[in-house]
Write an enzyme that holds these catalytic residues in place. Structure first.
Site, PDB file in Angstrom:
ATOM      1  N   CYS A  76      98.174  66.076  85.034  1.00 56.12           N
ATOM      2  CA  CYS A  76      98.255  65.836  83.590  1.00 56.12           C
ATOM      3  C   CYS A  76      97.409  64.618  83.278  1.00 56.12           C
ATOM      4  O   CYS A  76      97.787  63.495  83.621  1.00 56.12           O
ATOM      5  CB  CYS A  76      99.701  65.631  83.142  1.00 56.12           C
ATOM      6  SG  CYS A  76      99.863  65.231  81.388  1.00 56.12           S
ATOM      7  N   HIS A 162      93.707  76.460  84.742  1.00 52.16           N
ATOM      8  CA  HIS A 162      93.326  76.497  83.332  1.00 52.16           C
ATOM      9  C   HIS A 162      92.489  77.742  83.044  1.00 52.16           C
ATOM     10  O   HIS A 162      91.628  78.129  83.843  1.00 52.16           O
ATOM     11  CB  HIS A 162      92.495  75.273  82.945  1.00 52.16           C
ATOM     12  CG  HIS A 162      93.306  74.020  82.858  1.00 52.16           C
ATOM     13  ND1 HIS A 162      93.882  73.590  81.695  1.00 52.16           N
ATOM     14  CD2 HIS A 162      93.642  73.111  83.803  1.00 52.16           C
ATOM     15  CE1 HIS A 162      94.546  72.470  81.922  1.00 52.16           C
ATOM     16  NE2 HIS A 162      94.409  72.156  83.197  1.00 52.16           N
ATOM     17  N   GLU A 211      99.978  74.625  76.664  1.00 50.19           N
ATOM     18  CA  GLU A 211     100.246  74.152  78.013  1.00 50.19           C
ATOM     19  C   GLU A 211     101.352  74.966  78.690  1.00 50.19           C
ATOM     20  O   GLU A 211     102.359  75.302  78.073  1.00 50.19           O
ATOM     21  CB  GLU A 211     100.641  72.673  78.002  1.00 50.19           C
ATOM     22  CG  GLU A 211      99.494  71.750  77.613  1.00 50.19           C
ATOM     23  CD  GLU A 211      99.761  70.320  78.008  1.00 50.19           C
ATOM     24  OE1 GLU A 211     100.217  70.090  79.153  1.00 50.19           O
ATOM     25  OE2 GLU A 211      99.517  69.428  77.175  1.00 50.19           O
ATOM     26  N   CYS A 220      95.696  67.503  75.588  1.00 53.07           N
ATOM     27  CA  CYS A 220      95.892  67.867  76.997  1.00 53.07           C
ATOM     28  C   CYS A 220      94.682  67.353  77.773  1.00 53.07           C
ATOM     29  O   CYS A 220      93.573  67.875  77.618  1.00 53.07           O
ATOM     30  CB  CYS A 220      96.039  69.379  77.150  1.00 53.07           C
ATOM     31  SG  CYS A 220      96.203  69.924  78.880  1.00 53.07           S
ATOM     32  N   GLY A 223      93.366  69.797  80.287  1.00 55.54           N
ATOM     33  CA  GLY A 223      92.753  70.884  79.520  1.00 55.54           C
ATOM     34  C   GLY A 223      91.385  70.506  78.987  1.00 55.54           C
ATOM     35  O   GLY A 223      90.461  71.336  78.976  1.00 55.54           O
TER      36      GLY A 223
END
Length: 278
Positions: A76, A162, A211, A220, A223
């Site tokens: 994260c 992802h 998410e 994110c 992301g």
């Protein structure tokens, strides 16, 4: 059990951060879901736990990340920045370069003079079996059937999986409709974070992210790194990119070389300190 915590956010992606080095912490799935509940708990997208490292020669801390649904995840980026600010503000370290262990591998956090945090997110991984993604071979894009309709997407691991869909307008993208269906699609055996991106120009990306285990968040970090890596891999953006998310902007850099890391820079903010009886 009385648990001390700090509420933090990175561009609105919010966290409950818990020091597990100076207090006894027992977190099962029910407790994690309670902490994350915005009506009956504290409320957050993720819970971050600071622990002693498994190998003190390689890292200063172990950094664990739990989604609002209680699941533990590997990476994260916004949380990593908050983690770096937290351990310094709490007096756990004075270092500005902070190596940490994560479920996705070792990463290094750099606290700059302006207190923004620069994160080495590691090198992007495009091999399907390592994302993981069920596909016959690596490709720039893959097609999934979603409720009878083909959806084309890119895929990468930034320590966590992802998928990325290109759209003409992120404001009108079907994030809440399509995101959950792709997140749990059988092609992604460990589920997947789903990004919806628009390339404004070679230096700017607009992005929204659904998410895994949390739903859509205001920002994110992993992301943003994934979107930059996929689009750079396709030759659509330059080595330095600003990624605009609903909560604000992050700066991403990647040379495009196979083993080179993606670098992420952005703010991290402390909101308040508190305790909760569990």
């Amino acid at each position: 059990m009385r648990l001390e915590f700090t509420k933090m956010h990175g561009l609105g992606n919010d966290f409950v951060v818990i020091d597990g080095t100076r207090q006894a912490v027992r977190l099962d799935e029910a407790t994690l879901r309670h902490l994350a509940d915005r009506h009956f708990g504290i409320g957050c997208d993720q819970i971050l736990l600071v622990e002693p490292p498994g190998d003190p020669a390689q890292a200063l801390f172990r950094y664990r990340i739990f989604n609002a649904d209680g699941s533990e995840v590997e990476q994260c980026g916004n949380g990593a920045r908050c983690f770096a600010r937290f351990v310094r503000e709490q007096g756990l370290t004075e270092a500005r370069e902070i190596p940490v262990e994560t479920l996705g591998g070792r990463i290094v956090l750099h606290v700059e003079d302006d207190e923004r945090v620069r994160v080495n997110m590691g090198a992007p991984v495009f091999a399907p079996e390592r994302i993981p993604l069920r596909a016959e071979r690596e490709a720039p894009a893959y097609t999934l059937e979603i409720e009878g309709h083909p959806i084309t997407l890119g895929a990468v691991s930034m320590g966590n999986p992802h998928a990325l869909i290109l759209v003409d307008d992120v404001a009108r993208a079907p994030v809440t409709e399509i995101g959950p269906l792709i997140e749990r699609h059988e092609s992604f055996p460990r589920r997947v974070n789903v990004g919806f991106a628009h390339v404004r120009d070679r230096g700017h990306i607009d992005l929204r992210v659904f998410e895994r285990g949390a739903g859509e968040t205001l920002a994110c970090g992993s992301g943003a790194a994934a979107a930059m890596a996929i689009l750079r891999h396709r030759g659509l953006v330059d080595a330095d990119v600003e990624v605009s998310l609903p909560g604000g902007a992050l700066v991403l850099s990647w040379s495009g070389q196979a083993e080179a890391p993606v670098w992420l820079t952005g703010p991290a903010t402390t909101v308040f300190n508190g305790w909760i009886d569990l």
